[in-house]
Design a protein around this motif. Sequence first.
Motif, mmCIF file in Angstrom:
data_model
loop_
_atom_site.group_PDB
_atom_site.id
_atom_site.type_symbol
_atom_site.label_atom_id
_atom_site.label_comp_id
_atom_site.label_asym_id
_atom_site.label_seq_id
_atom_site.Cartn_x
_atom_site.Cartn_y
_atom_site.Cartn_z
ATOM 1 N N LYS A 6 38.471 47.731 27.337
ATOM 2 C CA LYS A 6 37.792 48.310 28.498
ATOM 3 C C LYS A 6 36.546 47.477 28.824
ATOM 4 O O LYS A 6 36.252 47.205 29.991
ATOM 5 N N ASP A 7 35.812 47.052 27.764
ATOM 6 C CA ASP A 7 34.654 46.162 27.966
ATOM 7 C C ASP A 7 35.078 44.872 28.659
ATOM 8 O O ASP A 7 34.405 44.391 29.584
ATOM 9 N N LEU A 8 36.196 44.302 28.210
ATOM 10 C CA LEU A 8 36.690 43.059 28.823
ATOM 11 C C LEU A 8 37.087 43.277 30.277
ATOM 12 O O LEU A 8 36.820 42.438 31.145
ATOM 13 N N GLU A 9 37.719 44.420 30.541
ATOM 14 C CA GLU A 9 38.157 44.733 31.902
ATOM 15 C C GLU A 9 36.953 44.835 32.851
ATOM 16 O O GLU A 9 36.958 44.257 33.952
ATOM 17 N N ILE A 10 35.914 45.544 32.414
ATOM 18 C CA ILE A 10 34.703 45.676 33.231
ATOM 19 C C ILE A 10 34.058 44.304 33.426
ATOM 20 O O ILE A 10 33.641 43.943 34.535
ATOM 21 N N THR A 11 33.985 43.534 32.354
ATOM 22 C CA THR A 11 33.351 42.207 32.398
ATOM 23 C C THR A 11 34.013 41.296 33.427
ATOM 24 O O THR A 11 33.337 40.616 34.199
ATOM 25 N N THR A 12 35.333 41.279 33.432
ATOM 26 C CA THR A 12 36.058 40.359 34.321
ATOM 27 C C THR A 12 35.987 40.774 35.786
ATOM 28 O O THR A 12 36.339 39.987 36.663
ATOM 29 N N LYS A 13 35.525 41.991 36.057
ATOM 30 C CA LYS A 13 35.394 42.441 37.447
ATOM 31 C C LYS A 13 33.990 42.176 38.004
ATOM 32 O O LYS A 13 33.728 42.420 39.169
ATOM 33 N N LEU A 14 33.104 41.688 37.163
ATOM 34 C CA LEU A 14 31.730 41.400 37.586
ATOM 35 C C LEU A 14 31.584 39.913 37.936
ATOM 36 O O LEU A 14 32.393 39.093 37.486
ATOM 37 N N PRO A 15 30.572 39.544 38.730
ATOM 38 C CA PRO A 15 30.407 38.131 39.134
ATOM 39 C C PRO A 15 29.836 37.274 37.999
ATOM 40 O O PRO A 15 28.659 36.929 37.978
ATOM 41 N N LEU A 16 30.704 36.945 37.058
ATOM 42 C CA LEU A 16 30.303 36.187 35.876
ATOM 43 C C LEU A 16 31.091 34.891 35.782
ATOM 44 O O LEU A 16 32.238 34.816 36.233
ATOM 45 N N ASN A 17 30.485 33.882 35.152
ATOM 46 C CA ASN A 17 31.169 32.599 34.960
ATOM 47 C C ASN A 17 31.308 32.210 33.500
ATOM 48 O O ASN A 17 31.957 31.227 33.178
ATOM 49 N N HIS A 18 30.681 32.981 32.615
ATOM 50 C CA HIS A 18 30.706 32.629 31.193
ATOM 51 C C HIS A 18 30.620 33.894 30.352
ATOM 52 O O HIS A 18 29.876 34.817 30.679
#
Length: 201
Positions: A58-70
Amino acid sequence: RISIRVDSFSNPNLKFLDKKYDNLLIKKSILTSYNYIKNVSVELLYGIPGSYQKDWYKDLEITTKLPLNHISINEFVCRGDQRSPYNCQTKLFYIKTNTFLKKANFQSYETFNYAKKGFASKYYLDVFHMKNILGMGPSSHGRIVGNNQVLITRNSNCFKSWLKLKLHDRRDKSLTKKQILEEFLIQTLKTNIGINFSLLE
Protein backbone atom coordinates in the motif's frame (compact mmCIF):
# COMPACT_ATOMS: atom_id res chain seq x y z
CA ARG A 1 17.15 16.98 -5.52
CA ILE A 2 15.21 17.07 -2.27
CA SER A 3 14.85 13.88 -0.26
CA ILE A 4 12.00 13.45 2.22
CA ARG A 5 12.15 10.84 4.99
CA VAL A 6 8.64 9.37 4.77
CA ASP A 7 9.16 5.92 6.37
CA SER A 8 5.49 4.98 5.85
CA PHE A 9 2.14 6.35 4.73
CA SER A 10 0.39 4.23 7.35
CA ASN A 11 -0.68 6.27 10.38
CA PRO A 12 -0.37 3.26 12.75
CA ASN A 13 3.21 2.72 11.49
CA LEU A 14 4.01 6.41 11.96
CA LYS A 15 2.61 6.27 15.50
CA PHE A 16 4.76 3.20 16.27
CA LEU A 17 7.81 5.07 14.95
CA ASP A 18 6.90 8.00 17.22
CA LYS A 19 6.57 10.44 14.32
CA LYS A 20 4.91 13.77 15.01
CA TYR A 21 3.12 13.90 11.65
CA ASP A 22 0.51 11.90 9.74
CA ASN A 23 0.23 10.72 6.15
CA LEU A 24 -1.71 13.83 5.06
CA LEU A 25 1.15 16.10 6.12
CA ILE A 26 3.65 13.86 4.30
CA LYS A 27 1.66 14.04 1.07
CA LYS A 28 1.30 17.82 1.44
CA SER A 29 5.07 18.15 1.99
CA ILE A 30 5.81 16.14 -1.17
CA LEU A 31 3.36 18.13 -3.31
CA THR A 32 4.60 21.48 -1.92
CA SER A 33 8.23 20.46 -2.55
CA TYR A 34 7.37 19.50 -6.13
CA ASN A 35 6.05 23.03 -6.76
CA TYR A 36 9.61 24.32 -6.26
CA ILE A 37 11.90 21.37 -7.08
CA LYS A 38 10.88 18.85 -9.73
CA ASN A 39 13.34 16.21 -8.53
CA VAL A 40 11.78 14.84 -5.33
CA SER A 41 12.90 11.63 -3.62
CA VAL A 42 11.44 9.73 -0.65
CA GLU A 43 12.82 7.19 1.79
CA LEU A 44 10.56 4.29 2.79
CA LEU A 45 10.93 1.78 5.61
CA TYR A 46 9.83 -1.87 5.36
CA GLY A 47 9.55 -4.56 8.02
CA ILE A 48 8.09 -2.24 10.67
CA PRO A 49 6.89 -4.33 13.66
CA GLY A 50 3.11 -4.65 13.71
CA SER A 51 2.82 -4.11 9.96
CA TYR A 52 2.08 -6.62 7.21
CA GLN A 53 3.10 -7.13 3.61
CA LYS A 54 -0.17 -5.53 2.45
CA ASP A 55 0.85 -2.37 4.35
CA TRP A 56 4.17 -2.31 2.50
CA TYR A 57 2.56 -2.66 -0.92
CA LYS A 58 0.00 0.00 0.00
CA ASP A 59 2.95 2.32 0.79
CA LEU A 60 4.43 1.54 -2.63
CA GLU A 61 1.08 2.14 -4.33
CA ILE A 62 0.69 5.57 -2.71
CA THR A 63 4.33 6.43 -3.48
CA THR A 64 4.05 5.67 -7.19
CA LYS A 65 0.99 7.92 -7.52
CA LEU A 66 2.87 10.97 -6.21
CA PRO A 67 5.14 13.25 -8.32
CA LEU A 68 8.38 11.50 -7.41
CA ASN A 69 11.49 10.59 -9.40
CA HIS A 70 13.50 8.63 -6.84
CA ILE A 71 12.74 6.11 -4.06
CA SER A 72 15.14 4.71 -1.47
CA ILE A 73 13.97 1.81 0.68
CA ASN A 74 15.46 0.67 3.98
CA GLU A 75 14.76 -2.16 6.38
CA PHE A 76 13.57 -1.50 9.92
CA VAL A 77 16.41 -2.44 12.25
CA CYS A 78 15.04 -4.76 14.94
CA ARG A 79 16.11 -4.29 18.54
CA GLY A 80 15.62 -7.00 21.14
CA ASP A 81 12.41 -8.93 20.53
CA GLN A 82 10.97 -6.52 17.98
CA ARG A 83 10.19 -8.57 14.91
CA SER A 84 8.25 -7.96 11.75
CA PRO A 85 5.41 -10.45 11.20
CA TYR A 86 6.64 -11.05 7.67
CA ASN A 87 10.04 -12.05 6.34
CA CYS A 88 11.61 -9.28 4.28
CA GLN A 89 14.87 -11.09 3.63
CA THR A 90 13.44 -13.31 0.93
CA LYS A 91 14.06 -13.35 -2.78
CA LEU A 92 10.29 -13.25 -3.40
CA PHE A 93 9.84 -10.07 -1.33
CA TYR A 94 12.60 -8.33 -3.29
CA ILE A 95 11.29 -9.53 -6.68
CA LYS A 96 7.71 -8.42 -5.90
CA THR A 97 8.91 -4.99 -4.76
CA ASN A 98 11.13 -4.67 -7.83
CA THR A 99 8.32 -5.72 -10.19
CA PHE A 100 5.82 -3.33 -8.58
CA LEU A 101 8.15 -0.34 -8.95
CA LYS A 102 9.23 -1.32 -12.45
CA LYS A 103 5.59 -1.15 -13.60
CA ALA A 104 5.54 2.45 -12.35
CA ASN A 105 8.71 3.26 -14.39
CA PHE A 106 11.11 3.12 -11.44
CA GLN A 107 14.27 1.24 -12.39
CA SER A 108 16.49 -0.35 -9.77
CA TYR A 109 20.03 1.02 -10.23
CA GLU A 110 21.23 -0.27 -6.85
CA THR A 111 19.80 -2.95 -4.57
CA PHE A 112 17.44 -0.61 -2.72
CA ASN A 113 17.46 2.58 -4.80
CA TYR A 114 14.99 3.17 -7.60
CA ALA A 115 14.76 6.06 -10.04
CA LYS A 116 12.91 7.14 -13.14
CA LYS A 117 15.09 7.47 -16.23
CA GLY A 118 17.76 10.14 -15.77
CA PHE A 119 17.11 10.60 -12.04
CA ALA A 120 19.53 8.14 -10.42
CA SER A 121 21.36 9.89 -7.58
CA LYS A 122 24.73 11.21 -8.79
CA TYR A 123 26.03 11.09 -5.24
CA TYR A 124 25.06 7.43 -4.79
CA LEU A 125 26.58 6.55 -8.17
CA ASP A 126 29.86 8.20 -7.13
CA VAL A 127 29.80 6.24 -3.84
CA PHE A 128 29.19 2.94 -5.64
CA HIS A 129 31.79 3.59 -8.36
CA MET A 130 34.63 4.53 -5.99
CA LYS A 131 34.75 8.21 -6.92
CA ASN A 132 35.84 11.03 -4.60
CA ILE A 133 33.09 12.03 -2.18
CA LEU A 134 33.19 14.76 0.43
CA GLY A 135 31.14 14.57 3.62
CA MET A 136 30.45 17.70 5.66
CA GLY A 137 28.81 17.96 9.07
CA PRO A 138 28.53 15.83 12.23
CA SER A 139 29.26 12.10 11.75
CA SER A 140 29.82 12.53 8.02
CA HIS A 141 32.48 10.72 6.05
CA GLY A 142 34.07 10.96 2.65
CA ARG A 143 36.51 9.18 0.38
CA ILE A 144 39.58 10.52 -1.41
CA VAL A 145 40.97 8.33 -4.19
CA GLY A 146 44.39 8.93 -5.74
CA ASN A 147 48.04 7.88 -5.93
CA ASN A 148 47.04 4.20 -5.54
CA GLN A 149 45.48 5.07 -2.19
CA VAL A 150 41.98 5.35 -0.77
CA LEU A 151 41.56 7.63 2.22
CA ILE A 152 38.35 7.50 4.26
CA THR A 153 37.75 10.89 5.85
CA ARG A 154 35.85 11.35 9.10
CA ASN A 155 34.46 14.73 9.99
CA SER A 156 33.04 14.69 13.52
CA ASN A 157 32.53 18.44 13.84
CA CYS A 158 32.52 20.56 10.71
CA PHE A 159 34.41 20.72 7.44
CA LYS A 160 36.05 24.06 8.27
CA SER A 161 37.60 22.70 11.47
CA TRP A 162 38.64 19.49 9.63
CA LEU A 163 40.59 21.57 7.10
CA LYS A 164 42.45 23.37 9.88
CA LEU A 165 43.68 20.12 11.46
CA LYS A 166 47.14 18.86 10.68
CA LEU A 167 47.17 15.62 8.71
CA HIS A 168 48.27 13.47 11.65
CA ASP A 169 45.47 14.92 13.85
CA ARG A 170 42.68 14.06 11.46
CA ARG A 171 40.72 10.88 12.15
CA ASP A 172 41.15 9.80 8.53
CA LYS A 173 41.93 6.21 7.67
CA SER A 174 44.02 4.98 4.77
CA LEU A 175 42.68 1.65 3.49
CA THR A 176 44.94 -1.33 2.87
CA LYS A 177 45.02 -2.89 -0.60
CA LYS A 178 42.74 -5.70 0.66
CA GLN A 179 40.28 -3.18 2.14
CA ILE A 180 40.25 -1.19 -1.11
CA LEU A 181 39.34 -4.32 -3.09
CA GLU A 182 36.66 -5.27 -0.54
CA GLU A 183 35.19 -1.74 -0.64
CA PHE A 184 35.22 -1.79 -4.44
CA LEU A 185 33.53 -5.19 -4.71
CA ILE A 186 30.92 -4.49 -2.00
CA GLN A 187 29.92 -1.21 -3.63
CA THR A 188 29.90 -2.26 -7.30
CA LEU A 189 28.14 -5.61 -6.80
CA LYS A 190 25.13 -3.72 -5.42
CA THR A 191 24.61 -1.84 -8.69
CA ASN A 192 22.88 -2.90 -11.90
CA ILE A 193 26.07 -2.03 -13.82
CA GLY A 194 28.24 -4.50 -11.92
CA ILE A 195 32.02 -4.68 -11.82
CA ASN A 196 34.14 -2.43 -14.03
CA PHE A 197 37.03 -4.85 -14.63
CA SER A 198 39.41 -2.21 -16.00
CA LEU A 199 38.90 -0.18 -12.82
CA LEU A 200 39.30 -3.31 -10.71
CA GLU A 201 42.62 -4.03 -12.43
